[in-house]
Design an enzyme around this catalytic site. Structure first.
Site, PDB file in Angstrom:
ATOM      1  N   GLU A 277       0.830  -1.213   0.000  1.00  0.00           N
ATOM      2  CA  GLU A 277       0.000   0.000   0.000  1.00  0.00           C
ATOM      3  C   GLU A 277       0.865   1.263   0.000  1.00  0.00           C
ATOM      4  O   GLU A 277       0.538   2.240  -0.666  1.00  0.00           O
ATOM      5  CB  GLU A 277      -0.938   0.015   1.215  1.00  0.00           C
ATOM      6  CG  GLU A 277      -1.947  -1.130   1.258  1.00  0.00           C
ATOM      7  CD  GLU A 277      -3.030  -1.027   0.189  1.00  0.00           C
ATOM      8  OE1 GLU A 277      -3.035  -0.048  -0.568  1.00  0.00           O
ATOM      9  OE2 GLU A 277      -3.866  -1.961   0.123  1.00  0.00           O
ATOM     10  N   ARG A 281       0.859   3.798  -3.244  1.00  0.00           N
ATOM     11  CA  ARG A 281       0.254   5.115  -2.996  1.00  0.00           C
ATOM     12  C   ARG A 281       1.311   6.188  -2.755  1.00  0.00           C
ATOM     13  O   ARG A 281       1.236   7.273  -3.328  1.00  0.00           O
ATOM     14  CB  ARG A 281      -0.687   5.051  -1.790  1.00  0.00           C
ATOM     15  CG  ARG A 281      -1.815   4.049  -1.991  1.00  0.00           C
ATOM     16  CD  ARG A 281      -2.809   4.059  -0.840  1.00  0.00           C
ATOM     17  NE  ARG A 281      -3.591   2.832  -0.822  1.00  0.00           N
ATOM     18  CZ  ARG A 281      -4.864   2.751  -0.458  1.00  0.00           C
ATOM     19  NH1 ARG A 281      -5.509   3.823  -0.072  1.00  0.00           N
ATOM     20  NH2 ARG A 281      -5.500   1.592  -0.468  1.00  0.00           N
ATOM     21  N   ASP A 410      -5.249  -9.887  -8.129  1.00  0.00           N
ATOM     22  CA  ASP A 410      -5.574  -9.001  -9.255  1.00  0.00           C
ATOM     23  C   ASP A 410      -4.367  -8.335  -9.928  1.00  0.00           C
ATOM     24  O   ASP A 410      -4.087  -8.541 -11.106  1.00  0.00           O
ATOM     25  CB  ASP A 410      -6.607  -7.941  -8.828  1.00  0.00           C
ATOM     26  CG  ASP A 410      -6.264  -7.231  -7.504  1.00  0.00           C
ATOM     27  OD1 ASP A 410      -5.229  -7.560  -6.897  1.00  0.00           O
ATOM     28  OD2 ASP A 410      -7.040  -6.348  -7.097  1.00  0.00           O
ATOM     29  N   GLU A 545     -11.918   0.859 -10.309  1.00  0.00           N
ATOM     30  CA  GLU A 545     -11.578  -0.061 -11.398  1.00  0.00           C
ATOM     31  C   GLU A 545     -12.441   0.100 -12.652  1.00  0.00           C
ATOM     32  O   GLU A 545     -11.935   0.032 -13.779  1.00  0.00           O
ATOM     33  CB  GLU A 545     -11.621  -1.518 -10.910  1.00  0.00           C
ATOM     34  CG  GLU A 545     -10.503  -1.885  -9.942  1.00  0.00           C
ATOM     35  CD  GLU A 545     -10.698  -1.344  -8.528  1.00  0.00           C
ATOM     36  OE1 GLU A 545     -11.856  -0.983  -8.196  1.00  0.00           O
ATOM     37  OE2 GLU A 545      -9.717  -1.266  -7.771  1.00  0.00           O
TER      38      GLU A 545
HETATM   39  C1  DMJ Z   1      -6.257   0.683  -4.872  1.00  0.00           C
HETATM   40  O1  DMJ Z   1      -5.441   0.831  -3.782  1.00  0.00           O
HETATM   41  C2  DMJ Z   1      -5.540   0.036  -6.019  1.00  0.00           C
HETATM   42  O2  DMJ Z   1      -6.211   0.258  -7.201  1.00  0.00           O
HETATM   43  C3  DMJ Z   1      -5.342  -1.436  -5.800  1.00  0.00           C
HETATM   44  O3  DMJ Z   1      -4.770  -2.045  -6.911  1.00  0.00           O
HETATM   45  C4  DMJ Z   1      -6.670  -2.096  -5.517  1.00  0.00           C
HETATM   46  N1  DMJ Z   1      -7.365  -1.457  -4.447  1.00  0.00           N
HETATM   47  C5  DMJ Z   1      -7.506  -0.020  -4.481  1.00  0.00           C
HETATM   48  C6  DMJ Z   1      -8.674   0.498  -5.277  1.00  0.00           C
HETATM   49  O4  DMJ Z   1      -9.762  -0.280  -5.324  1.00  0.00           O
END
Ligand code: DMJ
Length: 646
Positions: A277, A281, A410, A545
């Protein structure tokens, strides 16, 4: 004390108090009630009072933002200082200035669908709304809300004040026939089109106002309670939003945020952060902002956080731990396991590779490349599909047999493709693993729903197919389209378009027009509706998404229907998640337009991703963060595609 008597009632005369006798019937009724109350025994009165108090307590307890308050906890942090000065080795890549010109796109098909219906979500195309609230009912409910706004000036969700601004705009709109960017579900596409990028800027400013007023320098805004929550205590929303402000041309807001990063942001904190994270970010956000602005302060900060995350890779297997204490330089797995999540350890590569390119310090790229090398050769895959967990001691997959394109796996697939693109399409193994995995998806996970034949991506558990699909999977249409644009098989684009339709239906079939977190598709013949939502899955976290994929699909096809779909989604965010005092909130129930049940949290990715992708979707300028020059990390932070060295 003597028992109550007729004399008592007469002697305690209301006529005396009010001074008006019994002429006024309202007063008479009040007196008569009082008399009846006094006629009750003490026990009867106590019982009635007890039930009234009980009712009051139940009413308060069922109000969700109160329970949210009780759940919320803010963390405190300790500080120690360390400095890091850097000089960029590779010059930054500057984007085209923000422009609003609408040059036509090459593959433009111009198949616009105009809608003249008013009110929230309508079912377009071939699907009929089945089992859902009818348009008429939804419209009536929306009208009720507007009526309430007329009468009291606020919409009250069991006491939560939301979006008066927006609702009032509807009134003004109705009265003055004036243009307003939000709450105009039925507005002609052509009429509103020019205002769409501005509507996103407006939404951003509103979200930013909430953050600035109530959460400045903290991780996340809690817009209902007008406070904040901490995750890492690093100003997460502010950092995630930096490049969005730059791209949207919000210079003033950007300068304020930059000043905070420059003077207040420190990573010398005794705090545990999640490697994935904070990489996507914070490191991603700082690197991207450095590239967009050319300001080396952002690169220095990026190198500081990057170096502090490196202890995560000190494991027996070199598969990183999930958590790092960036102040102490120690790392560890979660308390209950020595496993890491596969998506997390394989979705930090774009950022660390770029950090090495910029600083010429090889350890960053070496660490993340080692993870990819190991995952590439591991047993336990199903036609290129990976399990969800990997052990940091053994380096092997664990909890094998479960495969998903959703949570925990994912972005493994996303980063296979994007690393290949970032590196100039030279690292063939990445591309081959991606292609194999997409074939694995087609072979094992792709099905059609009943009755309308929506193509969806389900999950596999020990050989059994489950028709469950997370909203997170809606990154896939965009990724498939990006691959096809980069020369991968053309049928990937066909699949992207089909899945895009499905993700859109996940929104449009809900009463609020917003997707739930997870859906289940019906597959048996005779089903009356394609999409089911379990009670526990009805929340919407303002996730990006679907609008992310709409952006890719629009860029590559020029089909304006994707812009129109994104426009509907933005309007529904405005309608159901906007808080009048500033900010947007996650909601608990996308199926109840009267009471979506706000969760009192604005995730940082709403500013980092959702609004950025919406703006790019509407901007109509293919050179604004060109997809031939930039690759977006999984948190929507654009990083440059490396120049060819040949
Ligand atoms: C974000 O932190 C990123 O897109 C991550 O890949 C998946 N979760 C969240 C958004 O849904």
């Amino acid at each position: 004390m003597h028992p109550p008597s007729q004399k008592d009632y007469v002697s305690i005369s209301f006529a005396e108090k009010g001074g008006g006798g019994y002429n006024n019937s309202k007063q008479w009724r009040r007196q008569s009630c009082w008399r009846k109350w006094k006629q009750l025994s003490r026990l009867q009165r106590s019982l009635i009072l007890f039930f009234l108090v009980l009712l009051f307590i139940c009413g308060i307890a069922s109000y969700p933002s109160v329970t949210e308050h009780l759940r919320g906890l803010a963390d405190g942090e300790q500080h120690t200082e360390r400095n890091s000065i850097l000089r960029p080795v590779v010059p930054h890549v500057l984007p085209e200035p923000v422009k609003q010109g609408p040059p036509p796109l090459p593959e433009q098909t111009s198949q616009r669908k105009l809608s003249n219906k008013r009110g929230p979500p309508f079912l377009p195309n071939r699907l009929q709304r089945k089992g859902n609230t009818s348009d008429t009912v939804v419209e009536a409910k929306a009208a009720d809300s507007r009526k309430e706004v007329n009468e009291v000036g606020v919409i009250s969700w069991h006491g939560a004040v939301i979006d008066t601004e927006q609702a009032t705009e509807v009134n003004k709109d109705e009265q003055n026939k004036a243009a307003s960017p939000a709450n105009q579900n039925a507005k002609s596409t052509n009429e509103s089109e020019a205002n769409r990028p501005e509507a996103v800027r407006e939404a951003f400013r509103h979200a930013w106002k909430g953050y600035k007023d109530f959460a400045w320098g903290h991780d996340e805004l809690r817009p209902l309670s007008k406070s904040y929550s901490e995750w890492f205590g690093l100003g997460l929303t502010l950092i995630d939003a930096l490049d969005t402000m730059w791209i949207l041309g919000l210079k003033e807001e950007f300068e304020e945020a930059k000043a905070w990063v420059s003077t207040e942001l420190t990573f010398s904190k005794n705090v545990d952060v999640n490697l994935f994270e904070s990489t996507i970010r914070i490191l991603g956000g700082l690197l991207s902002t450095y590239h967009l602005t050319g300001d080396t302060m952002f690169l220095e900060k990026a190198n500081d956080i990057g170096s502090r995350l490196m202890p995560a890779f000190n494991t027996p297997s070199k598969i990183p731990y999930s958590d790092v204490n960036i102040g102490k330089g120690t790392a560890h797995p979660p308390r209950w396991t020595s496993d890491s999540t596969v998506a997390e350890v394989t979705s930090i590569q774009l950022e660390f590779r770029e950090l090495t390119r910029l600083t010429q310090e090889p350890q960053y790229q070496a660490a993340v490349a080692e993870v990819m090398r190991q995952v590439h050769k591991l047993d336990g895959k199903l036609d290129g599909l990976v399990p969800m967990f990997i052990n940091t001691n053994s380096g092997l997959f664990t909890h094998q047999g479960i495969y998903t394109l959703g949570a925990r796996a994912d972005s493994y697939y996303e980063y296979l493709l994007k690393q290949w693109i970032q590196g100039g399409k030279t690292e063939n193994q990445l591309m081959e693993d991606y292609l194999e995995a997409m074939e694995g998806v087609k072979r094992n996970m792709l099905q059609k729903s009943s009755p309308n034949g929506l193509t969806f991506v389900g999950e596999v558990s020990h050989g059994q197919f489950s028709p469950k699909m997370d909203h997170l999977v809606c990154f896939l249409p965009g990724t498939l389209a990006l691959g096809a644009h980069n020369g991968l098989p053309a049928d990937h684009m066909d699949l992207a378009k089909q899945l895009m339709e499905t993700c859109y239906q996940m929104y449009v079939q809900m009463e609020t027009g917003l997707s739930p977190e997870i859906v289940h598709f019906n597959m048996h013949e005779g089903s009356t509706r394609d999409i089911e939502v379990k009670l526990a899955d009805r929340h919407n976290l303002l996730r990006p998404e679907t609008v992310e994929s709409l952006f890719y699909l629009y860029r590559f096809t020029g089909d304006h229907k994707y812009q129109d779909w994104g426009w509907e989604i933005l309007q529904n965010f405005n309608k159901y998640t906007k808080i009048s005092s500033g900010g947007y909130t996650s909601i608990n129930n996308v199926r109840d337009p009267d009471y979506p049940s706000p969760r009192d949290k604005m995730e940082s990715f709403f500013l980092g991703e959702t609004l950025k992708y919406l703006y790019l979707l509407f901007s109509d300028d293919p050179n604004l963060i060109s997809l031939d020059q930039y690759v977006f990390n999984t948190e929507a932070h654009p990083l440059p595609i490396w120049p060819s060295t040949a």
